[in-house]
Design a protein around this motif. Structure first.
Motif, PDB file in Angstrom:
ATOM      1  N   ALA A  66       0.886  -1.173   0.000  1.00 37.49           N
ATOM      2  CA  ALA A  66       0.000   0.000   0.000  1.00 37.49           C
ATOM      3  C   ALA A  66       0.917   1.215   0.000  1.00 37.49           C
ATOM      4  CB  ALA A  66      -0.922   0.023   1.220  1.00 37.49           C
ATOM      5  N   LYS A  67       0.321   2.384  -0.002  1.00 34.02           N
ATOM      6  CA  LYS A  67       1.124   3.586   0.185  1.00 34.02           C
ATOM      7  C   LYS A  67       1.526   3.668   1.657  1.00 34.02           C
ATOM      8  CE  LYS A  67      -1.305   6.101  -3.466  1.00 34.02           C
ATOM      9  NZ  LYS A  67      -2.190   7.245  -3.792  1.00 34.02           N
ATOM     10  N   ALA A  68       2.784   4.074   1.906  1.00 32.26           N
ATOM     11  CA  ALA A  68       3.253   4.204   3.289  1.00 32.26           C
ATOM     12  C   ALA A  68       2.394   5.229   4.021  1.00 32.26           C
ATOM     13  CB  ALA A  68       4.713   4.620   3.302  1.00 32.26           C
ATOM     14  N   ARG A  69       2.060   4.920   5.277  1.00 30.30           N
ATOM     15  CA  ARG A  69       1.172   5.771   6.066  1.00 30.30           C
ATOM     16  C   ARG A  69       1.976   6.736   6.941  1.00 30.30           C
ATOM     17  NH1 ARG A  69      -2.625   0.449   7.298  1.00 30.30           N
ATOM     18  NH2 ARG A  69      -3.562   0.401   5.209  1.00 30.30           N
ATOM     19  N   ASP A  70       1.338   7.813   7.313  1.00 27.89           N
ATOM     20  CA  ASP A  70       1.997   8.908   8.016  1.00 27.89           C
ATOM     21  C   ASP A  70       1.942   8.659   9.521  1.00 27.89           C
ATOM     22  OD1 ASP A  70       2.786  11.338   9.130  1.00 27.89           O
ATOM     23  OD2 ASP A  70       1.829  12.538   7.577  1.00 27.89           O
ATOM     24  N   ALA A  71       3.045   8.201  10.093  1.00 25.77           N
ATOM     25  CA  ALA A  71       3.079   7.862  11.518  1.00 25.77           C
ATOM     26  C   ALA A  71       2.868   9.086  12.400  1.00 25.77           C
ATOM     27  CB  ALA A  71       4.412   7.194  11.851  1.00 25.77           C
ATOM     28  N   GLN A  72       3.433  10.214  12.001  1.00 26.59           N
ATOM     29  CA  GLN A  72       3.307  11.414  12.828  1.00 26.59           C
ATOM     30  C   GLN A  72       1.868  11.924  12.829  1.00 26.59           C
ATOM     31  OE1 GLN A  72       5.892  14.771  11.790  1.00 26.59           O
ATOM     32  NE2 GLN A  72       6.313  14.957  13.977  1.00 26.59           N
ATOM     33  N   ARG A  73       1.224  11.911  11.681  1.00 28.11           N
ATOM     34  CA  ARG A  73      -0.183  12.326  11.623  1.00 28.11           C
ATOM     35  C   ARG A  73      -1.042  11.388  12.463  1.00 28.11           C
ATOM     36  NH1 ARG A  73      -3.636  13.514   6.137  1.00 28.11           N
ATOM     37  NH2 ARG A  73      -2.180  15.245   6.078  1.00 28.11           N
ATOM     38  N   TRP A  74      -0.751  10.083  12.383  1.00 23.69           N
ATOM     39  CA  TRP A  74      -1.497   9.095  13.156  1.00 23.69           C
ATOM     40  C   TRP A  74      -1.368   9.400  14.648  1.00 23.69           C
ATOM     41  CZ3 TRP A  74      -1.680   3.552  10.878  1.00 23.69           C
ATOM     42  CH2 TRP A  74      -2.643   2.787  11.541  1.00 23.69           C
ATOM     43  N   SER A  75      -0.151   9.667  15.099  1.00 22.77           N
ATOM     44  CA  SER A  75       0.069   9.990  16.506  1.00 22.77           C
ATOM     45  C   SER A  75      -0.676  11.257  16.903  1.00 22.77           C
ATOM     46  CB  SER A  75       1.570  10.152  16.768  1.00 22.77           C
ATOM     47  OG  SER A  75       1.815  10.434  18.124  1.00 22.77           O
ATOM     48  N   ASN A  76      -0.684  12.248  16.023  1.00 23.11           N
ATOM     49  CA  ASN A  76      -1.405  13.492  16.319  1.00 23.11           C
ATOM     50  C   ASN A  76      -2.902  13.254  16.458  1.00 23.11           C
ATOM     51  OD1 ASN A  76       0.974  14.953  16.262  1.00 23.11           O
ATOM     52  ND2 ASN A  76       0.747  15.614  14.139  1.00 23.11           N
ATOM     53  N   TYR A  77      -3.457  12.375  15.612  1.00 24.69           N
ATOM     54  CA  TYR A  77      -4.886  12.061  15.743  1.00 24.69           C
ATOM     55  C   TYR A  77      -5.178  11.404  17.090  1.00 24.69           C
ATOM     56  CZ  TYR A  77      -5.835  12.950  10.749  1.00 24.69           C
ATOM     57  OH  TYR A  77      -5.998  13.532   9.518  1.00 24.69           O
ATOM     58  N   LEU A  78      -4.254  10.600  17.567  1.00 24.94           N
ATOM     59  CA  LEU A  78      -4.467   9.940  18.861  1.00 24.94           C
ATOM     60  C   LEU A  78      -4.340  10.930  20.018  1.00 24.94           C
ATOM     61  CD1 LEU A  78      -2.693   6.538  18.177  1.00 24.94           C
ATOM     62  CD2 LEU A  78      -5.136   7.020  18.236  1.00 24.94           C
ATOM     63  N   GLU A  79      -3.516  11.953  19.848  1.00 25.92           N
ATOM     64  CA  GLU A  79      -3.482  13.028  20.835  1.00 25.92           C
ATOM     65  C   GLU A  79      -4.849  13.716  20.888  1.00 25.92           C
ATOM     66  OE1 GLU A  79      -2.257  15.835  23.666  1.00 25.92           O
ATOM     67  OE2 GLU A  79      -1.369  13.913  23.082  1.00 25.92           O
ATOM     68  N   GLN A  80      -5.441  13.945  19.712  1.00 27.86           N
ATOM     69  CA  GLN A  80      -6.789  14.522  19.675  1.00 27.86           C
ATOM     70  C   GLN A  80      -7.813  13.568  20.288  1.00 27.86           C
ATOM     71  OE1 GLN A  80      -7.651  15.609  15.576  1.00 27.86           O
ATOM     72  NE2 GLN A  80      -5.628  16.540  15.319  1.00 27.86           N
TER      73      GLN A  80
END
Length: 661
Positions: free
Chosen positions: A325-339
Motif C-alpha cells: 500500500a502507500k506508506a502511512r503517516d506515523a506522525q499524523r497518526w500519533s497526532n490524531y491519537l493526541e486529539q
C-alpha cells in the motif's frame, strides 16, 4: 452496423479488463497442505523466552473480551456457491497453553480474538465479533438499528444482522455509518439493506469526506499484485491449526464473499461535525490520511462512548501492510491519537471496529496514550537514525521500544510490526533507495542468485552451508542463502524443502500474525506451487458497478505493454449507451491516454455497450449470450484494429510466483 463475429474482440477486451479488478480479497484456490515441520529446539527456546518476558497470565484483556456476551454463533457462513466463508468451530483448537509451533504472545492474542459472538458494549450499543475480520457495531436508535461498518461481504453481514435480530429484536435498519474506506468495513452493506430501500425510506448512509472515491479506487491500479500478496498477509490458504492460521491480528479471518457498497448520501466534511441520527446525537471527527485515506471517529455523548474506528486497535497497526500500500503517516497518526484523548475525555467505554472494547476512563486514556506513543516513538527514532546515516534494515535491527510500551499488550505487534513499520517511515521520507550507489542499478534477483551460486561453488555447497546454519538455528541467514539457490533454480527440491522448513520455524516464532502467515504461506507454496486461480472477480460485481469508469481506464493505461505499443497509434471510442458517456482512448508515444469526449471521427473502431455489460466484462463474468448475441453491444469500424488495440494490454491473472521465479 453490427460486426460479426465479435468473439475475438470480446475475448481480447474481457481478458484485458480482468487485470484491472481486485480488492481486499486474496487470489487463488486453496493449495494442498504440505508436511508441516515440528518446532525446532531453537524455536522452542525462543518461544519459551518470549513467554517469560511478558505477563501472559494477566486476565484484564480476557475479562474485557468476554464482557457483555449475549450469545455465541455456531456452524458456518456460506458463500454464493456454497463455499465456507466463516467456520465458527474452526477456532476451537485455540485453548490451553501455547503449543510449541505458535509464539505464546500471539497465542494469547489469538485466544482473545476467539471470543466470538454478540456482545453488549453499554446500554444501546452492541457488537458482533468473529463474523468477519472486522466488527459490526449496532446502536439502538429511536426507530431501529444504526449499523456501523457492515463487514466485508454480503453473506457475513447478513448472517451477523440476522443473529443480532434473533437476540435483540427484529428492528429495521434506520441508518448506516461507514467509518472508513477499507473493504472490510463496507463490503457487506448490501447484506444489510438494498439501495432501493435506502431511497424509499430516505435512510441516512453516512461516511467521511472522500469515502466513495477512496473505496472504489483503492487497489485498482496495482490491485493484482496487492491481492496476490494479501493471501500471504491473511494466510487465506493455510489450514486453521497450531501449525497454520491462528489469527490475523485484527480478527480471526476474512469472509471472502460477495463485495458491494452503498453510495453515501451524507458526508462528514468538517473536522468536527455534530449530527443527530435516528434520535441519537453523534459528534463525528474526520481523521484522514493515517490508517485510511478517508476515515472518521465519533463520540456518542449521551452514552459516554468513544468509537475509535481503526486508528485504534488492540495491536500495533501497519504503517505499511506486507500486502503493499502507500506508506502511512506515523506522525499524523500519533497526532490524531493526541486529539482522541480530548475527544474521549468524558467516555466510559471505547469500542473499535476490530478486537474488543476498553472500559473505564483511566484505562481508555492509558490505551490511547500507549498507541499514540508507539507511532510517535517509531517515527522519531527512525528519523533520528536516518539522519545518522543508517539504512532501513540497519534501523529495523536497532530500534527497540521502551519497556513502558514494549510490555503493554495493546501496543504489541500482532498485526503491524516494529521492524516493518520502521522501514515504512524510512520509505515515507526517503523512498526505497538507501543512498548506496551499489543499489542504484542492482542485478535482478535471478541474475544475482546465479552469480552467488558460482561464488559458493555450486548449489550443493550453498545448501550444505544453509543446512549448517539451520542446525544452529540461524534462520535469517539460512533463508537468505536458500533464497539465492531457489531463485537460481526453482526446480531444486532439496533447497525448496529446506527453505520451507526454515520459513516454518520463522513463522512459529513470529509474534506478528502477518509475518507468521507470510512465512507459513511461503512454505506451503514452496512445496505446492502458487495458486492455480486468481481473484474471484464475480464476487465484486456489486462493488464494481459503483466504480467510476475513469478508474478502469487508468488501470488499462497502467497495463499497456510499452515495448509492444512502440510505434502504434490506435484510437478507439468507448461509448456507454445507457449512461450516455463516451470516451476516446488513444496510444501516443507508447502511452495509453483517455478523455471524456464525443466519439472521434478518425477512430479505428467504436465499441458501444451498456455499463452492466461493461462491468461484467471487467469481472470476467460476461458469457457468450451477454456479449456476442446482446443487443446492448455493437462494434463499428475495424474489428482487427480493435483486437490489436486491446491485445496490447497485459493479461495478468494474479497467480505469479513470489518465493520462486
Amino acid at each position: 452496423m453490427h460486426d460479426q463475429p465479435r468473439k475475438p474482440i470480446m475475448a481480447a477486451v474481457s481478458a484485458m479488463l480482468l487485470t484491472s479488478i481486485t480488492l481486499l480479497s486474496a487470489c487463488g484456490q486453496k493449495n494442498a497442505a504440505g508436511p508441516a515441520s515440528e518446532a525446532s529446539p531453537t524455536t522452542i527456546k525462543a518461544n519459551e523466552e518470549m513467554g517469560k518476558s511478558l505477563a501472559l497470565d494477566d486476565q484484564q484483556d480476557f475479562e474485557d473480551a468476554r464482557h457483555g456476551l449475549i450469545a455465541r454463533p455456531e456452524g458456518k457462513i456460506l458463500g454464493p456457491a456454497g463455499e465456507v466463508l466463516i467456520d465458527f468451530d474452526a477456532w476451537k483448537f485455540i485453548e490451553g497453553p501455547a503449543p510449541a509451533t505458535v509464539n505464546p504472545s500471539l497465542w494469547r492474542h489469538a485466544k482473545l480474538n476467539a471470543q466470538i459472538g454478540l456482545f453488549k458494549v453499554t446500554d444501546g450499543i452492541y457488537q458482533l465479533r468473529g463474523f468477519d475480520i472486522a466488527n459490526m457495531s449496532i446502536i439502538e436508535g429511536k426507530s431501529g438499528w444504526i449499523i456501523i461498518d457492515p463487514l466485508t461481504s454480503r453473506e457475513s453481514a447478513a448472517s451477523a444482522l440476522a443473529f443480532a435480530r434473533k437476540h435483540l429484536g427484529d428492528k429495521p435498519v434506520s441508518a448506516i455509518i461507514f467509518t472508513h474506506s477499507h473493504a472490510d468495513h463496507f463490503g457487506g452493506a448490501l447484506g444489510i439493506i438494498t439501495p432501493e430501500e435506502v431511497a424509499s425510506r430516505k435512510l441516512p448512509v453516512i461516511a467521511p469526506d472522500g469515502f466513495m472515491e477512496e473505496a472504489t479506487s483503492e487497489n485498482i491500479l496495482v490491485g493484482t499484485a496487492m491481492a496476490r500478496r494479501s493471501s500471504y498477509q491473511f494466510g487465506k490458504d493455510l489450514e486453521r491449526s497450531a501449525r497454520g492460521l491462528v489469527d490475523t491480528g485484527l480478527g480471526k479471518g476474512v469472509a471472502y464473499g460477495s463485495i458491494g457498497v452503498l453510495q453515501p448520501n451524507q458526508l462528514i466534511t468538517q473536522s468536527t461535525q455534530d449530527l443527530v441520527v435516528d434520535g441519537v446525537s453523534f459528534v463525528f471527527h474526520n481523521v484522514p490520511g493515517a490508517e485510511a485515506p478517508s476515515e472518521l471517529t465519533f463520540v456518542i455523548p449521551e452514552k459516554k462512548a468513544y468509537a475509535g474506528a481503526e486508528i485504534l486497535a488492540q495491536t500495533m497497526h501497519n504503517l505499511l501492510p506486507v500486502r503493499g500500500a502507500k506508506a502511512r503517516d506515523a506522525q499524523r497518526w500519533s497526532n490524531y491519537l493526541e486529539q482522541a484523548l480530548v475527544h474521549s475525555a468524558d467516555a466510559d467505554v471505547y469500542f473499535g471496529q476490530h478486537n474488543w472494547p476498553v472500559w473505564g476512563h483511566a484505562r481508555i486514556a492509558e490505551f490511547i496514550t500507549k498507541q499514540r506513543d508507539v507511532y510517535q516513538y517509531t517515527h522519531d527514532q527512525t528519523v533520528r537514525l536516518i539522519n545518522a546515516g543508517f539504512t532501513p534494515y540497519e534501523i529495523a535491527d536497532k530500534i527497540k521500544l521502551p519497556k513502558s510500551l514494549e510490555t503493554y499488550f495493546g501496543a504489541r505487534g500482532y498485526y503491524g510490526d516494529l521492524r516493518h513499520n520502521v522501514k515504512a517511515v524510512y520509505q515515507f521520507y526517503l523512498g526505497a533507495y538507501d543512498g548506496n550507489p551499489a543499489n542504484l542499478n542492482r542485478l535482478p534477483p535471478q541474475e544475482s542468485a546465479k552469480h552467488y551460486l558460482e561464488l559458493f561453488g555450486g548449489a550443493d555447497k550453498a545448501i550444505s552451508a544453509a543446512q549448517a546454519a539451520f542446525d544452529k538455528g540461524d534462520y535469517r541467514w539460512t533463508a537468505e542463502l536458500l533464497n539465492h539457490v531457489v531463485f537460481a533454480d526453482s526446480n531444486n527440491q532439496k533447497a525448496k524443502e529446506l527453505l520451507a522448513r526454515t520459513y516454518e520455524q520463522m513463522g512459529y516464532a513470529a509474534e506478528a500474525s502477518t509475518w507468521r502467515n507470510s512465512y507459513l504461506t511461503a512454505a506451503n507454496e514452496l512445496r505446492n506451487g502458487p495458486p492455480k486461480k486468481g481473484v474471484n472477480r464475480a464476487s465484486m460485481i456489486e462493488m464494481l458497478s459503483q466504480t467510476p469508469i475513469e478508474r478502469f481506464l487508468e488501470a488499462m493505461a497502467a497495463g499497456l505493454d510499452g515495448a509492444a505499443a512502440e510505434g502504434k497509434d490506435f484510437k478507439v471510442n468507448l461509448v456507454l449507451t445507457d449512461s450516455k458517456e463516451s470516451y476516446v482512448l488513444w496510444i501516443e508515444n507508447a502511452v495509453l491516454h483517455h478523455k471524456k469526449a464525443e466519439p472521434a471521427k478518425d477512430a479505428n473502431a467504436t465499441l458501444s455497450l451498456t455499463k452492466p455489460i461493461f462491468i461484467k466484462m471487467m469481472a470476467g463474468t460476461a458469457g457468450v449470450k451477454d456479449t456476442l448475441f446482446s443487443d446492448d453491444l455493437k462494434v463499428d469500424g475495424s474489428r482487427i484494429d480493435l483486437v490489436r488495440f486491446f491485445g496490447l494490454i497485459d493479461k495478468t491473472p494474479g497467480t505469479f510466483a513470489i518465493v520462486t521465479k
